[in-house]
Design an enzyme around this catalytic site. Sequence first.
Site, PDB file in Angstrom:
ATOM      1  N   ASP A  17     108.398 -67.425  17.180  1.00 40.67           N
ATOM      2  CA  ASP A  17     107.376 -67.756  16.175  1.00 40.67           C
ATOM      3  C   ASP A  17     107.713 -69.123  15.571  1.00 40.67           C
ATOM      4  O   ASP A  17     108.811 -69.338  15.062  1.00 40.67           O
ATOM      5  CB  ASP A  17     107.388 -66.668  15.090  1.00 40.67           C
ATOM      6  CG  ASP A  17     106.256 -66.821  14.090  1.00 40.67           C
ATOM      7  OD1 ASP A  17     105.595 -65.816  13.795  1.00 40.67           O
ATOM      8  OD2 ASP A  17     106.033 -67.932  13.582  1.00 40.67           O
ATOM      9  N   ASP A 112     100.866 -69.646  17.600  1.00 39.75           N
ATOM     10  CA  ASP A 112     102.259 -70.027  17.365  1.00 39.75           C
ATOM     11  C   ASP A 112     103.289 -68.943  17.640  1.00 39.75           C
ATOM     12  O   ASP A 112     104.455 -69.128  17.369  1.00 39.75           O
ATOM     13  CB  ASP A 112     102.431 -70.589  15.942  1.00 39.75           C
ATOM     14  CG  ASP A 112     102.808 -69.524  14.917  1.00 39.75           C
ATOM     15  OD1 ASP A 112     102.247 -68.409  14.984  1.00 39.75           O
ATOM     16  OD2 ASP A 112     103.655 -69.817  14.065  1.00 39.75           O
ATOM     17  N   GLU A 113     102.863 -67.785  18.155  1.00 42.47           N
ATOM     18  CA  GLU A 113     103.882 -66.759  18.406  1.00 42.47           C
ATOM     19  C   GLU A 113     103.585 -65.977  19.677  1.00 42.47           C
ATOM     20  O   GLU A 113     102.438 -65.840  20.086  1.00 42.47           O
ATOM     21  CB  GLU A 113     104.033 -65.810  17.217  1.00 42.47           C
ATOM     22  CG  GLU A 113     102.805 -65.009  16.917  1.00 42.47           C
ATOM     23  CD  GLU A 113     103.002 -64.037  15.756  1.00 42.47           C
ATOM     24  OE1 GLU A 113     103.906 -63.199  15.808  1.00 42.47           O
ATOM     25  OE2 GLU A 113     102.209 -64.135  14.806  1.00 42.47           O
TER      26      GLU A 113
HETATM   27  N1  DCP Z   1      97.412 -68.883   9.672  1.00 40.05           N
HETATM   28  C1  DCP Z   1      96.174 -68.913   9.068  1.00 40.05           C
HETATM   29  N2  DCP Z   1      95.825 -67.958   8.147  1.00 40.05           N
HETATM   30  C2  DCP Z   1      96.687 -66.964   7.820  1.00 40.05           C
HETATM   31  C3  DCP Z   1      97.948 -66.903   8.440  1.00 40.05           C
HETATM   32  C4  DCP Z   1      98.285 -67.895   9.364  1.00 40.05           C
HETATM   33  O1  DCP Z   1      95.379 -69.813   9.362  1.00 40.05           O
HETATM   34  N3  DCP Z   1      96.330 -66.039   6.921  1.00 40.05           N
HETATM   35  C5  DCP Z   1      97.785 -69.948  10.614  1.00 40.05           C
HETATM   36  C6  DCP Z   1      98.567 -71.033   9.940  1.00 40.05           C
HETATM   37  C7  DCP Z   1      99.979 -70.839  10.385  1.00 40.05           C
HETATM   38  C8  DCP Z   1      99.813 -70.185  11.737  1.00 40.05           C
HETATM   39  O2  DCP Z   1      98.597 -69.443  11.663  1.00 40.05           O
HETATM   40  O3  DCP Z   1     100.693 -72.054  10.470  1.00 40.05           O
HETATM   41  C9  DCP Z   1     100.967 -69.281  12.112  1.00 40.05           C
HETATM   42  O4  DCP Z   1     101.067 -68.190  11.221  1.00 40.05           O
HETATM   43  P1  DCP Z   1     102.453 -67.635  10.755  1.00 40.05           P
HETATM   44  O5  DCP Z   1     102.197 -66.343  10.072  1.00 40.05           O
HETATM   45  O6  DCP Z   1     103.436 -67.653  11.881  1.00 40.05           O
HETATM   46  O7  DCP Z   1     102.939 -68.650   9.619  1.00 40.05           O
HETATM   47  P2  DCP Z   1     103.683 -70.029   9.746  1.00 40.05           P
HETATM   48  O8  DCP Z   1     104.029 -70.365  11.143  1.00 40.05           O
HETATM   49  O9  DCP Z   1     102.877 -71.054   9.032  1.00 40.05           O
HETATM   50  O10 DCP Z   1     104.984 -69.800   8.891  1.00 40.05           O
HETATM   51  P3  DCP Z   1     106.312 -68.983   9.266  1.00 40.05           P
HETATM   52  O11 DCP Z   1     107.399 -69.990   9.278  1.00 40.05           O
HETATM   53  O12 DCP Z   1     106.475 -67.982   8.173  1.00 40.05           O
HETATM   54  O13 DCP Z   1     106.054 -68.349  10.601  1.00 40.05           O
HETATM   55 MG    MG Z   2     104.893 -68.969  12.417  1.00 41.25          MG
END
Ligand code: DCP
Ligand code: MG
Length: 366
Positions: A17, A112-113
């Site tokens: 992720d 992203d995951e």
């Molecule tokens: N995303 C979004 N709306 C949400 C959750 C996520 O648009 N409610 C998008 C933005 C994030 C991406 O999906 O960058 C990936 O989600 P993640 O939950 O993996 O969050 P992040 O990668 O941003 O942070 P982390 O470091 O906690 O994984």
């Molecule tokens: Mg993420």
Amino acid sequence: MTQVTAALKQRKIIHVDMDAFYAAVEQRDNPQLRGKPVIVGGDPGSRGVVATCSYEARQFGIHSAMSSVRAYRLCPQAVFVRPRFEAYRAVSIQIRELFNEYTDLVEPLSLDEAFLDVTENKPGIEFATQVAREILSEIRKRTELTASAGVSYNKFLAKVASDVNKPAGLTVVTPEQAQAFIAELSVRRFHGVGRVTEKRMLARGIASGGDLRQRSEEELQRLFGSSGPYFYNIARGIDNREVIPNRLRKSIGKETTLDEDCVDKGEMMIILDKVAKQVSELLISRKTSGLTLTLKVRYDDFQSVTRSHTQSEPIDDAGIMLDLADTLLGKTEAGPRPVRLLGLTVSNLTTDILLDESAQMELPFP
Ligand code: DCP
Ligand code: MG
């Protein structure tokens, strides 16, 4: 190997992720944003929401799905940027290519995951931890971004583990460590436990994996319905879900059930006109088109038929679809026979579209 031992063979699953994904891409592409609280999403002036934010912004209590107005109040000095999906998609393609260098068993959950089953892997590396270490370092090299990974013998544990040492963390949960790891875990971190379920669990004194383990399957089923057995099993480190590789989307279509069964072809064409416009919009927004149009008709007795037309000129225009649909409709019994559903699908797509790309791409950013 006999079938029985093959089934018992310990799997090696990795969950990868990206860290603060959208925000990290923005900081990479604009050095002025580095080290600062960055919020990707809608403007605080509008009714937008936070898609994600940089780790600097998280210190102020900001998180995904929070309203941008609230985020602004928590951290007025934060820099708000609009999402650039093309940039995120490009990174997503890069990391998926990398994953495929290790295994074809890759199941992306979002841009992203992804889960990877590396029990058998292409380079023939014995230890999954080693594979994960290589993947994290290659991601950094190729994208200038960091990711975190969890390694375990099933999806549930790998997913939870990837979150434990974010950012840029690698967490391994061996079968020997699993029971202790789960017992300590707060239920909020269980995949599938949202705020509502967490509340219900807490109200019944279930705060950790250890607490969950004390409860019988019957009780969990009573409390959480069909999720009950899942919670019962994961509390014991049991999760047999396989890593299912995501395939490319083969078609894009829409169908609509009519308010009332219809025998009038003119009325059917009005409905098909609407459907064609929707399909056309979907194709255009995904920058694709297709060579085959299929009309689906479901009669009032629920029998369905399809009629297709294929041509060498790609189809994405609603008007052209409607003309073809008219011809195709003439090849069905619609009219004398009452119709309850009509649908149009374009297939033989001219570009690759990933099946899972809808979930996060279509969030509203007013
Ligand atoms: N995303 C979004 N709306 C949400 C959750 C996520 O648009 N409610 C998008 C933005 C994030 C991406 O999906 O960058 C990936 O989600 P993640 O939950 O993996 O969050 P992040 O990668 O941003 O942070 P982390 O470091 O906690 O994984
Ligand atoms: Mg993420």
